[in-house]
Design a protein around this motif. Sequence first.
Motif, PDB file in Angstrom:
ATOM      1  N   VAL A  13      52.446   9.743 -28.712  1.00  0.00           N
ATOM      2  CA  VAL A  13      53.692  10.103 -28.045  1.00  0.00           C
ATOM      3  C   VAL A  13      54.352   8.831 -27.530  1.00  0.00           C
ATOM      4  CG1 VAL A  13      52.990  12.428 -27.389  1.00  0.00           C
ATOM      5  CG2 VAL A  13      52.496  10.520 -25.851  1.00  0.00           C
ATOM      6  N   ARG A  14      55.674   8.885 -27.402  1.00  0.00           N
ATOM      7  CA  ARG A  14      56.430   7.769 -26.852  1.00  0.00           C
ATOM      8  C   ARG A  14      56.650   8.000 -25.357  1.00  0.00           C
ATOM      9  NH1 ARG A  14      59.261   8.138 -32.058  1.00  0.00           N
ATOM     10  NH2 ARG A  14      58.834   6.219 -33.209  1.00  0.00           N
TER      11      ARG A  14
ATOM     12  N   THR B 255      54.995  -1.760 -28.441  1.00  0.00           N
ATOM     13  CA  THR B 255      55.493  -0.446 -28.827  1.00  0.00           C
ATOM     14  C   THR B 255      55.388   0.489 -27.639  1.00  0.00           C
ATOM     15  OG1 THR B 255      55.176   1.443 -30.337  1.00  0.00           O
ATOM     16  CG2 THR B 255      53.214   0.239 -29.670  1.00  0.00           C
ATOM     17  N   ASP B 256      56.186   1.561 -27.665  1.00  0.00           N
ATOM     18  CA  ASP B 256      56.100   2.578 -26.615  1.00  0.00           C
ATOM     19  C   ASP B 256      55.226   3.754 -27.033  1.00  0.00           C
ATOM     20  OD1 ASP B 256      57.702   3.742 -28.533  1.00  0.00           O
ATOM     21  OD2 ASP B 256      59.390   4.162 -27.190  1.00  0.00           O
ATOM     22  N   GLN B 257      54.501   3.609 -28.140  1.00  0.00           N
ATOM     23  CA  GLN B 257      53.634   4.684 -28.635  1.00  0.00           C
ATOM     24  C   GLN B 257      52.252   4.582 -28.003  1.00  0.00           C
ATOM     25  OE1 GLN B 257      55.607   4.730 -33.137  1.00  0.00           O
ATOM     26  NE2 GLN B 257      53.506   4.075 -32.854  1.00  0.00           N
ATOM     27  N   ILE B 258      51.778   5.726 -27.447  1.00  0.00           N
ATOM     28  CA  ILE B 258      50.452   5.732 -26.843  1.00  0.00           C
ATOM     29  C   ILE B 258      49.605   6.860 -27.425  1.00  0.00           C
ATOM     30  CG2 ILE B 258      51.380   4.778 -24.701  1.00  0.00           C
ATOM     31  CD1 ILE B 258      50.850   7.610 -23.461  1.00  0.00           C
ATOM     32  N   ASN B 259      48.316   6.703 -27.286  1.00  0.00           N
ATOM     33  CA  ASN B 259      47.356   7.704 -27.716  1.00  0.00           C
ATOM     34  C   ASN B 259      47.510   8.947 -26.839  1.00  0.00           C
ATOM     35  OD1 ASN B 259      45.078   9.242 -28.288  1.00  0.00           O
ATOM     36  ND2 ASN B 259      43.615   7.594 -27.918  1.00  0.00           N
ATOM     37  N   ALA B 260      47.772  10.106 -27.462  1.00  0.00           N
ATOM     38  CA  ALA B 260      48.026  11.338 -26.719  1.00  0.00           C
ATOM     39  C   ALA B 260      46.774  12.176 -26.515  1.00  0.00           C
ATOM     40  CB  ALA B 260      49.093  12.161 -27.442  1.00  0.00           C
ATOM     41  N   GLY B 261      45.606  11.680 -26.943  1.00  0.00           N
ATOM     42  CA  GLY B 261      44.363  12.400 -26.679  1.00  0.00           C
ATOM     43  C   GLY B 261      44.101  13.568 -27.601  1.00  0.00           C
ATOM     44  N   CYS B 262      44.654  13.522 -28.817  1.00  0.00           N
ATOM     45  CA  CYS B 262      44.406  14.565 -29.821  1.00  0.00           C
ATOM     46  C   CYS B 262      44.278  13.871 -31.174  1.00  0.00           C
ATOM     47  CB  CYS B 262      45.545  15.571 -29.829  1.00  0.00           C
ATOM     48  SG  CYS B 262      45.417  16.844 -31.094  1.00  0.00           S
TER      49      CYS B 262
ATOM     50  N   CYS C 264      48.416   0.877 -26.093  1.00  0.00           N
ATOM     51  CA  CYS C 264      49.417   1.341 -27.050  1.00  0.00           C
ATOM     52  C   CYS C 264      48.892   1.234 -28.484  1.00  0.00           C
ATOM     53  CB  CYS C 264      50.727   0.584 -26.892  1.00  0.00           C
ATOM     54  SG  CYS C 264      50.623  -1.185 -27.178  1.00  0.00           S
ATOM     55  N   VAL C 265      49.560   1.975 -29.382  1.00  0.00           N
ATOM     56  CA  VAL C 265      49.108   2.090 -30.767  1.00  0.00           C
ATOM     57  C   VAL C 265      50.295   1.837 -31.689  1.00  0.00           C
ATOM     58  CG1 VAL C 265      47.938   3.539 -32.469  1.00  0.00           C
ATOM     59  CG2 VAL C 265      47.437   3.839 -30.025  1.00  0.00           C
ATOM     60  N   PRO C 266      50.487   0.601 -32.157  1.00  0.00           N
ATOM     61  CA  PRO C 266      51.577   0.323 -33.096  1.00  0.00           C
ATOM     62  C   PRO C 266      51.266   0.869 -34.489  1.00  0.00           C
ATOM     63  CG  PRO C 266      50.283  -1.663 -32.683  1.00  0.00           C
ATOM     64  CD  PRO C 266      49.750  -0.606 -31.756  1.00  0.00           C
ATOM     65  N   THR C 267      52.328   1.222 -35.211  1.00  0.00           N
ATOM     66  CA  THR C 267      52.196   1.718 -36.576  1.00  0.00           C
ATOM     67  C   THR C 267      53.167   0.982 -37.486  1.00  0.00           C
ATOM     68  OG1 THR C 267      53.751   3.510 -36.050  1.00  0.00           O
ATOM     69  CG2 THR C 267      51.401   4.034 -35.941  1.00  0.00           C
ATOM     70  N   ASP C 268      52.857   0.971 -38.794  1.00  0.00           N
ATOM     71  CA  ASP C 268      53.760   0.358 -39.765  1.00  0.00           C
ATOM     72  C   ASP C 268      54.809   1.385 -40.188  1.00  0.00           C
ATOM     73  OD1 ASP C 268      52.675   2.063 -41.735  1.00  0.00           O
ATOM     74  OD2 ASP C 268      51.196   0.567 -42.359  1.00  0.00           O
ATOM     75  N   PRO C 269      55.788   0.992 -41.032  1.00  0.00           N
ATOM     76  CA  PRO C 269      56.856   1.929 -41.422  1.00  0.00           C
ATOM     77  C   PRO C 269      56.367   3.196 -42.115  1.00  0.00           C
ATOM     78  CG  PRO C 269      57.500  -0.331 -41.911  1.00  0.00           C
ATOM     79  CD  PRO C 269      56.064  -0.382 -41.501  1.00  0.00           C
ATOM     80  N   ASP C 270      55.181   3.171 -42.688  1.00  0.00           N
ATOM     81  CA  ASP C 270      54.630   4.357 -43.343  1.00  0.00           C
ATOM     82  C   ASP C 270      53.767   5.201 -42.418  1.00  0.00           C
ATOM     83  OD1 ASP C 270      55.812   3.714 -45.824  1.00  0.00           O
ATOM     84  OD2 ASP C 270      54.170   2.316 -46.263  1.00  0.00           O
ATOM     85  N   GLY C 271      53.695   4.809 -41.144  1.00  0.00           N
ATOM     86  CA  GLY C 271      52.908   5.582 -40.186  1.00  0.00           C
ATOM     87  C   GLY C 271      51.459   5.167 -40.091  1.00  0.00           C
TER      88      GLY C 271
ATOM     89  N   VAL D  28      43.907   5.121 -41.346  1.00  0.00           N
ATOM     90  CA  VAL D  28      44.145   5.658 -40.005  1.00  0.00           C
ATOM     91  C   VAL D  28      45.654   5.778 -39.816  1.00  0.00           C
ATOM     92  CG1 VAL D  28      43.795   5.314 -37.536  1.00  0.00           C
ATOM     93  CG2 VAL D  28      42.058   4.537 -39.161  1.00  0.00           C
ATOM     94  N   CYS D  29      46.116   6.979 -39.540  1.00  0.00           N
ATOM     95  CA  CYS D  29      47.546   7.237 -39.438  1.00  0.00           C
ATOM     96  C   CYS D  29      47.914   7.725 -38.042  1.00  0.00           C
ATOM     97  CB  CYS D  29      47.975   8.287 -40.465  1.00  0.00           C
ATOM     98  SG  CYS D  29      47.804   7.753 -42.183  1.00  0.00           S
ATOM     99  N   GLY D  30      49.177   7.519 -37.693  1.00  0.00           N
ATOM    100  CA  GLY D  30      49.712   8.044 -36.456  1.00  0.00           C
ATOM    101  C   GLY D  30      50.698   9.156 -36.734  1.00  0.00           C
ATOM    102  N   TYR D  31      50.603  10.220 -35.954  1.00  0.00           N
ATOM    103  CA  TYR D  31      51.578  11.312 -36.015  1.00  0.00           C
ATOM    104  C   TYR D  31      52.372  11.242 -34.723  1.00  0.00           C
ATOM    105  CZ  TYR D  31      53.472  16.064 -36.007  1.00  0.00           C
ATOM    106  OH  TYR D  31      54.311  17.156 -35.966  1.00  0.00           O
ATOM    107  N   VAL D  32      53.622  10.795 -34.812  1.00  0.00           N
ATOM    108  CA  VAL D  32      54.441  10.545 -33.629  1.00  0.00           C
ATOM    109  C   VAL D  32      55.445  11.677 -33.473  1.00  0.00           C
ATOM    110  CG1 VAL D  32      55.942   8.898 -32.465  1.00  0.00           C
ATOM    111  CG2 VAL D  32      54.226   8.072 -34.105  1.00  0.00           C
ATOM    112  N   ASP D  33      55.516  12.241 -32.281  1.00  0.00           N
ATOM    113  CA  ASP D  33      56.526  13.257 -32.036  1.00  0.00           C
ATOM    114  C   ASP D  33      57.066  13.119 -30.617  1.00  0.00           C
ATOM    115  OD1 ASP D  33      54.743  14.456 -30.281  1.00  0.00           O
ATOM    116  OD2 ASP D  33      54.265  16.135 -31.588  1.00  0.00           O
ATOM    117  N   ALA D  34      58.038  13.955 -30.300  1.00  0.00           N
ATOM    118  CA  ALA D  34      58.682  13.901 -28.983  1.00  0.00           C
ATOM    119  C   ALA D  34      58.460  15.195 -28.214  1.00  0.00           C
ATOM    120  CB  ALA D  34      60.175  13.639 -29.155  1.00  0.00           C
ATOM    121  N   THR D  35      57.365  15.885 -28.495  1.00  0.00           N
ATOM    122  CA  THR D  35      57.080  17.128 -27.799  1.00  0.00           C
ATOM    123  C   THR D  35      56.544  16.854 -26.402  1.00  0.00           C
ATOM    124  OG1 THR D  35      54.881  17.166 -28.815  1.00  0.00           O
ATOM    125  CG2 THR D  35      56.620  18.409 -29.914  1.00  0.00           C
ATOM    126  N   TYR D  36      56.390  17.916 -25.625  1.00  0.00           N
ATOM    127  CA  TYR D  36      55.902  17.804 -24.248  1.00  0.00           C
ATOM    128  C   TYR D  36      54.498  17.207 -24.236  1.00  0.00           C
ATOM    129  CZ  TYR D  36      54.737  19.040 -19.461  1.00  0.00           C
ATOM    130  OH  TYR D  36      54.364  18.980 -18.136  1.00  0.00           O
TER     131      TYR D  36
END
Length: 362
Positions: free
Chosen positions: A142-143, A173-180, A152-159, A214-222
């Motif tokens: 999550v951001r 980056t503003d991406q952090i591990n959301a615990g899932c 924080c967990v940076p990702t490349d353009p392909d995630g 290892v991939c990141g799934y980034v979203d803007a949910t709660y």
Amino acid sequence: MAHAVDPARTDAVILVGGQGTRLRPLTLSAPKPMLPTAGLPFLTHLLSRIADAGITHVVLGTSYKAGVFEDEFGDGSALGLDIEYVFEEEARGTGGGIANVAPKLRYDTALVFNGDVLSGADLGALLASHHEREADLTLHLVRVGDPRAFGCVPTDPDGGVTAFLEKTQDPPTDQINAGCYVFNRAVIDRIPTGRAVSVEREVFPALLADGLKVCGYVDATYWRDMGTPDDFVRGSADLVRGIAPSPALKGHRGEELVHEGASVAPGALLIGGTVVGRGAEIGPGARLDGAVIFDGARIEAGAVIERSIIGFGARIGPRALIRDGVIGDGANIGARCELLRGARVWPGVTIPDGGIRYSTDV
């Protein structure tokens, strides 16, 4: 080729850990994942989201008061789930907890949750992303507005995840591990057993070093980590108001949630996602704004409670003010007392009428 997503053939693992929360020892009646949150044990909201996603098999791993969880949820059938329980003799971190439950897993994919996070992530979309990318591990990211307080967990353009970084004053980056996380079973089998293991410091970096995907799934949910009293209060209010999703609340949305057996006197004002527990009493003219009132508490006439937790069986006297505080189970706060941000009153403590104020006047 990635195989089709079948949630019913995915294990869900919930790690609830020990009693590591700043709510304790102020409220002692239950482990944090069982504290009433919007009137239900906190873990119920996660379990209902798991069931709603079509996942049926859940393994719950804990190193603290394991019997409390089984007494509440049993075999899980009431929630449409099949729940098994695994106990650790001592806490071994997230990685060690995952390794500890591995013998109970049934399938090739496991969705792993930290049990103290309130989230609105679409679990079906998370699983689909993992399989479509043919990942070995996918992290929900999550951001956040200020990532300095987190690794924080940076990702490349392909995630693809490129690194796992510790807290820094200048995060890239503003991406952090959301615990899932979504794990392939083969990755879980790599985790050392019989000792404490950190997924962030040991397991995840080793996967990158060994060339696994290892991939990141980034979203803007709660998303909210419920580890502090402030987050616990705000998360509860967000559930009541429908900002944070929970199928367990069956569509409830409003400024207050008053449970069966509670009494609210005429003239009392309940706003801001306030929850009033079973058997609690709210006196005339009381004003509750974003408050969490546990079962059996009593709020006397004219008292004001804002963004605070009032423990089981506690009493708040007439015209008292509690703002951004935590009042422990069975505490007795006298009339006209003022307890402001950061105030913590231990269980069973009595403060006499007018016994404490925070004021610039005399």
